[in-house]
Design an enzyme around this catalytic site. Structure first.
Site, PDB file in Angstrom:
ATOM      1  N   LYS A  94      71.247   1.323  47.421  1.00 36.00           N
ATOM      2  CA  LYS A  94      71.209   1.151  45.957  1.00 36.00           C
ATOM      3  C   LYS A  94      71.646   2.417  45.243  1.00 36.00           C
ATOM      4  O   LYS A  94      72.509   2.382  44.358  1.00 36.00           O
ATOM      5  CB  LYS A  94      69.784   0.801  45.535  1.00 36.00           C
ATOM      6  CG  LYS A  94      69.513   0.963  44.044  1.00 36.00           C
ATOM      7  CD  LYS A  94      68.039   0.790  43.734  1.00 36.00           C
ATOM      8  CE  LYS A  94      67.695   1.195  42.329  1.00 36.00           C
ATOM      9  NZ  LYS A  94      67.634   2.654  42.144  1.00 36.00           N
ATOM     10  N   ASN A  95      71.072   3.542  45.632  1.00 30.71           N
ATOM     11  CA  ASN A  95      71.343   4.760  44.867  1.00 30.71           C
ATOM     12  C   ASN A  95      72.761   5.292  45.078  1.00 30.71           C
ATOM     13  O   ASN A  95      73.265   6.061  44.257  1.00 30.71           O
ATOM     14  CB  ASN A  95      70.298   5.846  45.179  1.00 30.71           C
ATOM     15  CG  ASN A  95      68.964   5.510  44.529  1.00 30.71           C
ATOM     16  OD1 ASN A  95      68.885   4.634  43.669  1.00 30.71           O
ATOM     17  ND2 ASN A  95      67.904   6.197  44.948  1.00 30.71           N
TER      18      ASN A  95
ATOM     19  N   ARG B  39      68.375   2.763  34.878  1.00 31.75           N
ATOM     20  CA  ARG B  39      68.348   4.229  34.852  1.00 31.75           C
ATOM     21  C   ARG B  39      69.738   4.834  35.101  1.00 31.75           C
ATOM     22  O   ARG B  39      70.204   5.709  34.387  1.00 31.75           O
ATOM     23  CB  ARG B  39      67.379   4.681  35.965  1.00 31.75           C
ATOM     24  CG  ARG B  39      67.123   6.128  36.002  1.00 31.75           C
ATOM     25  CD  ARG B  39      65.991   6.486  35.080  1.00 31.75           C
ATOM     26  NE  ARG B  39      66.098   7.881  34.738  1.00 31.75           N
ATOM     27  CZ  ARG B  39      65.742   8.384  33.579  1.00 31.75           C
ATOM     28  NH1 ARG B  39      65.232   7.621  32.651  1.00 31.75           N
ATOM     29  NH2 ARG B  39      65.871   9.655  33.347  1.00 31.75           N
TER      30      ARG B  39
ATOM     31  N   CYS C 164      63.103   2.494  35.727  1.00 32.00           N
ATOM     32  CA  CYS C 164      61.700   2.706  36.090  1.00 32.00           C
ATOM     33  C   CYS C 164      61.155   3.952  35.414  1.00 32.00           C
ATOM     34  O   CYS C 164      61.678   5.051  35.596  1.00 32.00           O
ATOM     35  CB  CYS C 164      61.578   2.867  37.602  1.00 32.00           C
ATOM     36  SG  CYS C 164      61.771   1.321  38.490  1.00 32.00           S
TER      37      CYS C 164
ATOM     38  N   ARG D   1      61.262  11.394  32.719  1.00 28.55           N
ATOM     39  CA  ARG D   1      62.467  11.677  33.520  1.00 28.55           C
ATOM     40  C   ARG D   1      63.521  12.322  32.628  1.00 28.55           C
ATOM     41  O   ARG D   1      64.432  11.649  32.139  1.00 28.55           O
ATOM     42  CB  ARG D   1      62.965  10.384  34.184  1.00 28.55           C
ATOM     43  CG  ARG D   1      61.932   9.811  35.143  1.00 28.55           C
ATOM     44  CD  ARG D   1      62.365   8.506  35.746  1.00 28.55           C
ATOM     45  NE  ARG D   1      63.280   8.663  36.873  1.00 28.55           N
ATOM     46  CZ  ARG D   1      63.782   7.641  37.554  1.00 28.55           C
ATOM     47  NH1 ARG D   1      63.472   6.414  37.244  1.00 28.55           N
ATOM     48  NH2 ARG D   1      64.607   7.857  38.561  1.00 28.55           N
ATOM     49  N   PRO D   2      63.399  13.649  32.430  1.00 31.46           N
ATOM     50  CA  PRO D   2      64.323  14.336  31.525  1.00 31.46           C
ATOM     51  C   PRO D   2      65.743  14.378  32.093  1.00 31.46           C
ATOM     52  O   PRO D   2      65.937  14.224  33.299  1.00 31.46           O
ATOM     53  CB  PRO D   2      63.737  15.747  31.444  1.00 31.46           C
ATOM     54  CG  PRO D   2      62.967  15.930  32.708  1.00 31.46           C
ATOM     55  CD  PRO D   2      62.461  14.566  33.092  1.00 31.46           C
ATOM     56  N   ILE D   3      66.725  14.592  31.213  1.00 29.70           N
ATOM     57  CA  ILE D   3      68.107  14.748  31.708  1.00 29.70           C
ATOM     58  C   ILE D   3      68.696  16.091  31.255  1.00 29.70           C
ATOM     59  O   ILE D   3      69.907  16.230  31.117  1.00 29.70           O
ATOM     60  CB  ILE D   3      69.013  13.567  31.282  1.00 29.70           C
ATOM     61  CG1 ILE D   3      69.054  13.402  29.756  1.00 29.70           C
ATOM     62  CG2 ILE D   3      68.582  12.270  31.938  1.00 29.70           C
ATOM     63  CD1 ILE D   3      70.219  12.503  29.300  1.00 29.70           C
ATOM     64  N   ASP D   4      67.802  17.053  31.041  1.00 32.92           N
ATOM     65  CA  ASP D   4      68.285  18.361  30.562  1.00 32.92           C
ATOM     66  C   ASP D   4      69.281  19.011  31.528  1.00 32.92           C
ATOM     67  O   ASP D   4      70.214  19.700  31.105  1.00 32.92           O
ATOM     68  CB  ASP D   4      67.089  19.304  30.319  1.00 32.92           C
ATOM     69  CG  ASP D   4      66.240  19.488  31.563  1.00 32.92           C
ATOM     70  OD1 ASP D   4      65.621  18.493  32.004  1.00 32.92           O
ATOM     71  OD2 ASP D   4      66.232  20.596  32.130  1.00 32.92           O
ATOM     72  N   GLN D   5      69.129  18.768  32.834  1.00 34.75           N
ATOM     73  CA  GLN D   5      70.038  19.400  33.798  1.00 34.75           C
ATOM     74  C   GLN D   5      71.424  18.743  33.769  1.00 34.75           C
ATOM     75  O   GLN D   5      72.433  19.402  34.014  1.00 34.75           O
ATOM     76  CB  GLN D   5      69.461  19.349  35.217  1.00 34.75           C
ATOM     77  CG  GLN D   5      68.153  20.108  35.377  1.00 34.75           C
ATOM     78  CD  GLN D   5      68.293  21.581  35.026  1.00 34.75           C
ATOM     79  OE1 GLN D   5      69.121  22.298  35.600  1.00 34.75           O
ATOM     80  NE2 GLN D   5      67.492  22.046  34.083  1.00 34.75           N
TER      81      GLN D   5
ATOM     82  N   ASP E 227      60.656   8.135  46.958  1.00 33.40           N
ATOM     83  CA  ASP E 227      60.816   6.679  46.855  1.00 33.40           C
ATOM     84  C   ASP E 227      60.125   5.929  47.998  1.00 33.40           C
ATOM     85  O   ASP E 227      60.118   4.698  48.004  1.00 33.40           O
ATOM     86  CB  ASP E 227      62.313   6.307  46.823  1.00 33.40           C
ATOM     87  CG  ASP E 227      62.930   6.597  45.465  1.00 33.40           C
ATOM     88  OD1 ASP E 227      62.191   6.959  44.522  1.00 33.40           O
ATOM     89  OD2 ASP E 227      64.168   6.453  45.324  1.00 33.40           O
TER      90      ASP E 227
ATOM     91  N   ARG F 128      65.448  -5.270  41.250  1.00 32.47           N
ATOM     92  CA  ARG F 128      66.425  -4.248  40.878  1.00 32.47           C
ATOM     93  C   ARG F 128      66.982  -3.560  42.119  1.00 32.47           C
ATOM     94  O   ARG F 128      68.079  -3.003  42.082  1.00 32.47           O
ATOM     95  CB  ARG F 128      65.752  -3.166  40.004  1.00 32.47           C
ATOM     96  CG  ARG F 128      65.507  -3.585  38.566  1.00 32.47           C
ATOM     97  CD  ARG F 128      65.064  -2.396  37.752  1.00 32.47           C
ATOM     98  NE  ARG F 128      65.811  -1.239  38.228  1.00 32.47           N
ATOM     99  CZ  ARG F 128      65.326  -0.023  38.352  1.00 32.47           C
ATOM    100  NH1 ARG F 128      64.091   0.228  38.015  1.00 32.47           N
ATOM    101  NH2 ARG F 128      66.069   0.954  38.798  1.00 32.47           N
TER     102      ARG F 128
END
Ligand code: UD1
Length: 421
Positions: free
Chosen positions: A22-23, A93, A117, A122-126, A307, A400
């Site tokens: 999936k990922n 996501r 999920c 779940r930040p996305i600053d990076q 996971d 999902r």
């Protein structure tokens, strides 16, 4: 809302075949946006996240066709849209990979913040830091991220991530692939799906090296071209069936796996007393004695995957003695399923990042609610081991990420059915 009904207590036995990761799939499909030509992609999992991504890409002008089960042809030549439908984007996501892909191909992107999920903040600053280092201007509102080339244009750069992030590593790889100059990602994630994305992009003409180590180099190229690629098997789907075999006292051959990717999981199941036999592309898991307690700490790859935290917790819940489970990636992840397992009779005490799990002789079936994808998978395997009937609600989370889960489990002896209300 559909639900699963499981009558537990049958040891699983037989063969299960694992689908594509999936990922990896949710990174490779947005990567197809970089290719002005046809990509034939094999081993694409039949999961709702993939279908949502395909809906997004099609709404942007991509053409795709399933040529066989799990083989997809996708052509993004005609895509011109850089503002994907926010309603679809919010359904998952990994839609945030559209940011890096669109920035790479068109030099701009206007993308809604993703859903998916929410087992933790779940930040996305990076990701944003990466885009800024590459010369982009980034404007964030509460709902959207707007990215465009800055005054000096986009240019490869050296980016040192402050945390090891799969998502940021993928987004920067995507963004840098068609950019001038060389990009170096330091402290990069090393997960198998990072390597798979690099292999996909390189097959299509990119110049990426070092994927699978903590330093990835991307030498920008002008253009990619179409080609054929096969996605790797899903490490977590495989791990989930291995845990299900262990917890039910079963004997299951898990086929279409890369045993090397599974080592972090096979080691723990061996420590718990399971007999594990590895073949070239399959693993047999057999348990004949009671499970033994273990200590596990989740870590980025090659460590034990976050996971798989919930699924190994179910094994611990039925093992002899007190196991310890420490989460070091997403601290609040326990709250997605531990209380549901407790309703089934598990004994779990959470102290900040560590859960102490005191094994009990049996779990009892009841009605439980999946709060995220992996939590849902854990509740299913708990139901398979439990006495009586378990009803798992909110199964859209599970669907999902687990293809044909009812068929696969039924084929190895599980008593499980999907009920549409
Ligand atoms: C990916 C996986 C998810 C898995 C997770 C960890 C996909 C589509 N999803 O999620 O299944 O659980 O890796 O293996 O591949 N972080 C920041 N800032 C950022 C990005 C991340 O602080 O900009 C933190 C996160 O809060 C977390 C850690 O870094 O604590 C790891 O997150 P990350 O690897 O980015 O997870 P995802 O890519 O979202």
């Amino acid at each position: 809302m559909a639900k699963y009904e499981i009558i537990g207590g049958t040891p699983l036995s037989g063969t299960v075949t694992i689908g594509g990761a999936k990922n990896a799939a949710v990174a490779i499909l947005p990567a197809a946006l970089l290719v002005p030509g046809k990509c034939r992609i094999e081993n694409v999992p039949d999961i709702s996240d993939v279908h949502t991504l395909l809906d997004i890409l099609a709404s942007m002008g991509a053409k795709f066709e399933w040529v066989e089960q799990s083989i997809l042809e996708i052509d993004c030549s005609d895509v011109t849209c850089t503002e994907p439908d926010p309603t679809l984007v919010r359904k998952m996501r990994a839609s945030y990979y559209l940011m890096g892909a669109l920035l790479s191909r068109y030099g701009k992107a206007h993308v809604a913040l993703p859903g998916g999920c929410n087992f933790a903040s779940r930040p996305i600053d990076q990701h944003i830091k990466g885009f800024l280092c590459l010369g982009a201007d980034v404007e964030e509102t509460e709902e959207y991220v707007d990215i465009s080339a800055g005054p000096e244009g986009l240019q490869g750069a050296r980016i040192s991530l402050d945390v090891v992030s799969v998502g940021a590593t993928v987004n920067i790889m995507l963004a840098a692939t068609l950019m001038q100059g060389q990009t170096i990602i330091e402290n990069a994630a090393k997960e198998p799906h990072i390597v798979d994305l690099a292999n996909f992009l390189n097959t299509m003409g990119a110049r990426i090296s070092g994927a699978g180590t903590d330093t990835i180099k991307i030498r920008g190229v002008e253009k990619l071209k179409g080609g054929n690629y096969a996605i790797i098997p899903d490490q977590i789907e495989a791990g989930t069936y291995m845990a299900a075999a262990a917890v039910t006292g079963g004997n299951v051959l898990v086929k279409n796996v890369i045993p090397k990717h599974m080592e972090c999981i096979t080691t723990r199941l061996r420590e718990m007393g399971c007999k594990i036999v590895e073949f070239d592309d399959a693993i047999r898991v057999q348990r004949t004695a009671p499970l033994r307690r273990i200590t596990v700490k989740t870590m980025p790859y090659p460590g034990f995957p976050t996971d798989m935290q919930a699924q190994i917790c179910v094994c611990m819940a039925l093992a002899n003695g007190v196991s310890r489970l420490t989460e070091s990636v997403y601290e609040t992840r326990f709250f997605g399923y531990c209380s549901e397992l407790e309703n089934m009779g598990a004994k779990i005490k959470i102290n900040e990042k560590t859960a102490s799990v005191t094994g009990v002789p049996l779990l009892r079936g009841t009605t439980v609610h999946a709060k995220d994808l992996r939590a849902g998978a854990a509740l299913i395997i708990a139901g398979l081991a439990a006495q009586g009937t378990t009803v798992v609600k909110n199964i859209h989370y599970v669907e999902r990420g687990y293809e044909h889960i009812i068929d696969k489990l039924t084929a190895i002896g599980a008593n499980i059915r999907r009920i549409d209300d």
